[in-house]
Design a protein around this motif. Structure first.
Motif, PDB file in Angstrom:
ATOM      1  N   LEU A  24       0.990  -1.305  -0.085  1.00 12.64           N
ATOM      2  CA  LEU A  24       0.069  -0.062  -0.128  1.00 12.64           C
ATOM      3  C   LEU A  24       0.756   1.413   0.124  1.00 12.64           C
ATOM      4  N   GLU A  25       2.044   1.232   0.633  1.00 14.28           N
ATOM      5  CA  GLU A  25       3.050   2.494   0.679  1.00 14.28           C
ATOM      6  C   GLU A  25       3.242   2.759  -0.884  1.00 14.28           C
ATOM      7  N   ALA A  26       3.548   1.571  -1.519  1.00 13.08           N
ATOM      8  CA  ALA A  26       3.959   1.713  -3.215  1.00 13.08           C
ATOM      9  C   ALA A  26       2.817   2.329  -3.796  1.00 13.08           C
ATOM     10  N   ALA A  27       1.526   1.957  -3.547  1.00 17.63           N
ATOM     11  CA  ALA A  27       0.314   2.466  -4.234  1.00 17.63           C
ATOM     12  C   ALA A  27       0.437   3.782  -4.071  1.00 17.63           C
ATOM     13  N   GLN A  28       0.485   4.067  -2.747  1.00 16.84           N
ATOM     14  CA  GLN A  28       0.106   5.642  -2.170  1.00 16.84           C
ATOM     15  C   GLN A  28       1.328   6.495  -2.951  1.00 16.84           C
ATOM     16  N   ALA A  29       2.561   5.933  -2.926  1.00 18.38           N
ATOM     17  CA  ALA A  29       3.878   6.776  -3.487  1.00 18.38           C
ATOM     18  C   ALA A  29       3.268   6.859  -4.957  1.00 18.38           C
ATOM     19  N   ALA A  30       2.832   5.981  -5.674  1.00 16.04           N
ATOM     20  CA  ALA A  30       2.545   6.101  -7.023  1.00 16.04           C
ATOM     21  C   ALA A  30       1.493   7.219  -7.258  1.00 16.04           C
ATOM     22  N   CYS A  31       0.716   7.143  -6.425  1.00 17.17           N
ATOM     23  CA  CYS A  31      -0.688   8.284  -6.671  1.00 17.17           C
ATOM     24  C   CYS A  31       0.058   9.514  -6.249  1.00 17.17           C
ATOM     25  N   ASP A  32       0.827   9.658  -5.309  1.00 23.78           N
ATOM     26  CA  ASP A  32       1.433  11.184  -5.056  1.00 23.78           C
ATOM     27  C   ASP A  32       2.379  11.589  -6.351  1.00 23.78           C
ATOM     28  N   ALA A  33       3.091  10.434  -6.763  1.00 21.83           N
ATOM     29  CA  ALA A  33       4.012  10.979  -7.893  1.00 21.83           C
ATOM     30  C   ALA A  33       3.187  11.310  -9.041  1.00 21.83           C
ATOM     31  N   ALA A  34       2.196  10.682  -9.309  1.00 18.27           N
ATOM     32  CA  ALA A  34       1.118  11.268 -10.195  1.00 18.27           C
ATOM     33  C   ALA A  34       0.618  12.501 -10.071  1.00 18.27           C
TER      34      ALA A  34
END
Ligand code: SAM
Length: 226
Positions: A24-34
């Motif tokens: 979930l941390e990776a998923a959230q990081a991808a959302c933030d990066a986008a």
């Protein structure tokens, strides 16, 4: 202040009940990066969605409002063996980011994203006989919440749960004369759920890092008639 205390308690609960969660941390990081807005559910609330799915032994879950798929991943984790999540999103870019997150989480085969206005998708799911869904999570544009609720009841079975996010909005929902379309939508949802003989409902307030808000939990008690 009261707010500091709420934040400290939120942290305390997280420290006790949540573990490090690289997926979930990776998923959230991808959302933030986008550059997606950080309007996903809080981790403790995501976990509640997973636990509700498990308690219901959910095989079919419907989500209205995907964003980057943070809540969707929690929901998919609660699925029974062979179960599936359908998640509805208007914005193709959000859907694309979510889809990549599902694949990276190893959940690509358990989740389907349908792109388009959720009211159209819900009507289509009804026509296709895609239900009944055991758990429906409503978290999209607030003015349409009463209409999503009506469709959710139609797509449910007796015993299904319908969860609605952001039903307190720091108390803004108390403003009976408000012209704010979000407030009007949520007040119409409360009125509709209260008057609907096919459901029984509760809601609770939440405080913490996401501010003062709340979740409604509605249980369908009678079979919907078409
Ligand atoms: N459930 C997500 C989570 O917790 O990770 C957050 C969803 S976010 C609050 C709301 C999403 O609903 C946004 O991605 C927005 O694009 C989408 N949305 C807005 N209007 C919509 C509509 N008419 N149909 C479907 N999705 C819509």
């Amino acid at each position: 202040t009261q707010d500091d205390k709420w934040l400290a308690i939120d942290d305390y609960i997280v420290e006790n009940f949540l573990e490090a969660d690289p997926v979930l941390e990776a998923a959230q990081a991808a959302c933030d990066a986008a550059g997606l807005p950080a309007i996903q559910v809080a981790p403790l609330q995501g976990k509640l969605l997973m636990m509700l799915a498990r308690a219901l032994q959910a095989r079919k879950i419907l989500e209205v409002g995907t964003l980057g798929g943070y809540s969707t991943i929690w929901l998919a984790r609660g699925l029974a063996e062979g179960g599936h999540v359908t998640t509805l999103e208007l914005d193709p870019r959000h859907a694309e980011i979510a889809q990549a997150n599902f694949e990276n989480a190893g959940l690509g085969d358990k989740i389907t994203v349908r792109v388009g206005p959720a009211l159209d998708s819900m009507a289509a799911l009804h026509t296709e006989g895609a239900g009944p869904f055991d758990l429906i999570f409503i978290d999209a544009d607030k003015p349409s919440t009463p209409d999503y609720f009506d469709w959710a009841v139609k797509l449910a079975r007796p015993g299904s749960f319908i969860v609605v996010d952001n039903v307190v909005r720091e108390g803004a929902i108390l403003a009976a004369q408000s012209d704010n379309k979000h407030v009007k939508g949520l007040r119409a949802f409360y009125a509709r759920a209260a008057a609907d003989p096919r459901v029984t409902a509760t809601a609770f307030q939440t405080v913490g890092h996401k501010g003062h808000d709340g979740l409604a939990i509605v249980q369908v008690t009678q079979a919907p008639s078409d």
